[in-house]
Design a protein around this motif. Structure first.
Motif, PDB file in Angstrom:
ATOM      1  N   HIS A  88       0.828  -1.199   0.000  1.00 11.92           N
ATOM      2  CA  HIS A  88       0.000   0.000   0.000  1.00 11.92           C
ATOM      3  C   HIS A  88       0.871   1.261   0.000  1.00 11.92           C
ATOM      4  O   HIS A  88       2.004   1.245   0.492  1.00 11.92           O
ATOM      5  N   PRO A  89       0.354   2.373  -0.518  1.00 12.61           N
ATOM      6  CA  PRO A  89       1.108   3.635  -0.475  1.00 12.61           C
ATOM      7  C   PRO A  89       1.398   4.053   0.968  1.00 12.61           C
ATOM      8  O   PRO A  89       0.684   3.669   1.903  1.00 12.61           O
ATOM      9  N   ALA A  90       2.435   4.873   1.119  1.00 14.27           N
ATOM     10  CA  ALA A  90       2.845   5.300   2.457  1.00 14.27           C
ATOM     11  C   ALA A  90       1.720   5.981   3.217  1.00 14.27           C
ATOM     12  O   ALA A  90       1.565   5.783   4.428  1.00 14.27           O
ATOM     13  N   ALA A  91       0.931   6.812   2.530  1.00 14.70           N
ATOM     14  CA  ALA A  91      -0.157   7.528   3.210  1.00 14.70           C
ATOM     15  C   ALA A  91      -1.169   6.562   3.812  1.00 14.70           C
ATOM     16  O   ALA A  91      -1.723   6.827   4.891  1.00 14.70           O
ATOM     17  N   VAL A  92      -1.405   5.457   3.144  1.00 12.41           N
ATOM     18  CA  VAL A  92      -2.338   4.453   3.655  1.00 12.41           C
ATOM     19  C   VAL A  92      -1.697   3.668   4.789  1.00 12.41           C
ATOM     20  O   VAL A  92      -2.312   3.452   5.843  1.00 12.41           O
ATOM     21  N   ARG A  93      -0.451   3.219   4.598  1.00 18.21           N
ATOM     22  CA  ARG A  93       0.234   2.458   5.648  1.00 18.21           C
ATOM     23  C   ARG A  93       0.279   3.242   6.960  1.00 18.21           C
ATOM     24  O   ARG A  93       0.019   2.705   8.031  1.00 18.21           O
ATOM     25  N   ARG A  94       0.634   4.512   6.867  1.00 16.01           N
ATOM     26  CA  ARG A  94       0.785   5.292   8.091  1.00 16.01           C
ATOM     27  C   ARG A  94      -0.546   5.554   8.758  1.00 16.01           C
ATOM     28  O   ARG A  94      -0.623   5.655   9.989  1.00 16.01           O
TER      29      ARG A  94
END
Length: 317
Positions: free
Chosen positions: A253-259
């Motif tokens: 998943h993209p970083a924005a989603v992971r975080r």
């Protein structure tokens, strides 16, 4: 315009007729105009609460006068809530911490909504404040119109409009002296920074900031939904109390989603006040795994990666 804004907000928040409404009223133009508009919509029973923060001489008398004005002139039953302001942080933050629980405790029913008089100008100041502090997308998204039980119908209405409404209705308004004290950051934004931006950029800055916050809020809500699905796929029961996350599920998943997944999961499992640096180090256990050790987090907890799983536990002493 204020009446229309209230009606639209009630409809968009799906607050059914008959639901009790509690207007938080300071006696200023914004909240007085809001109370008058709410009282106009007779399908919803309306009452008001005036919070006395005790921060100025004569605050109790002012609160009593405001409650009487609401009751006698607008036929809105009003009561005074007296709170104690204190604790860490500045006075504005401390006042918010005292005010919101008091309003929540005064709700006239489990499904009742609290109407707050924040305007488009307040939204613009909030976005600008978040931008200057580097607080991230959530802060730049500003205030939500509906965040149960808080309803903010006036986020598309200017302060000049609420003052004009009060003048038309002959309602006296109170100008809080704190709103002109330059020791408060928000006051300097209001009286110095925003007027300068309006001058340099030829107007429309407050509206542009409010539009930007709405766009970011829509994007943030979409990312939150994506993150909720990703968390559901990655989460698994842990032998110890709590849960674990499968890193291999998150890494795609993209970083924005992971975080977002990590922030929500860590917060739900007892990590308070997570900083951006701690969140990024936590994300490194997923996206930049090199066999590194665990991470100490607030709340006396440690996050580590074990056999492809993120595990949150008390560190071994």
């Amino acid at each position: 315009m204020v009446r229309v804004a209230v009606r639209r907000a009630l409809a968009e928040a799906a607050v059914p007729p008959g639901t009790p409404l509690l207007v938080a009223c300071s006696g200023g133009a914004d909240s007085m105009a809001l109370a008058a508009a709410a009282a106009f919509h007779r399908d919803w029973p309306v009452s008001a609460a005036v919070v006395d923060h005790g921060l100025q001489d004569g605050s109790a008398a002012h609160a009593a006068r405001t409650a009487a004005l609401l009751t006698e002139r607008l036929a809105v039953p009003a009561k005074v809530l007296t709170v104690r302001v204190g604790g860490p942080g500045g006075m504005e933050a401390a006042a918010r911490r005292a005010r919101y629980p008091a309003l929540r405790s005064a709700l006239p029913g489990p499904d009742a909504a609290v109407l707050l008089g924040h305007t488009l100008d307040d939204q613009a100041e909030t976005v600008l404040l978040g931008l200057g502090r580097g607080s991230g997308g959530r802060s730049l998204a500003g205030m939500r119109t509906w965040d149960r039980p808080w309803l903010r119908p006036l986020l598309g209405v200017r302060r000049t409009t609420t003052r004009a409404v009060c003048a038309t209705l002959g309602l006296p308004v109170w100008d809080d002296p704190h709103n002109t004290e330059p020791r408060f950051t928000r006051v300097r934004l209001r009286t110095e920074v925003l007027p300068l931006l309006e001058d340099v950029l030829a107007g429309g800055v407050a509206e542009a900031l409010a539009r930007t916050s709405a766009q970011l809020r829509e994007d943030g809500e979409a990312l939150d939904e994506w993150a909720a699905l990703a968390r559901e796929q990655a989460e698994e029961p842990d032998p110890l109390p709590g849960t674990a996350l499968r890193a291999k599920v998150l890494v795609g998943h993209p970083a924005a989603v992971r975080r977002r997944v990590l922030r929500a999961w860590l917060t739900d499992n007892g990590v308070p006040e997570l900083t951006d640096a701690q969140l990024r180090r936590s994300d490194d256990l997923v996206a930049n795994w090199r066999g590194q050790g665990g991470i100490a987090l607030p709340g006396g907890l440690a996050l580590s990666r074990d056999h492809g799983r993120l595990v949150l536990a008390k560190p071994v002493e």
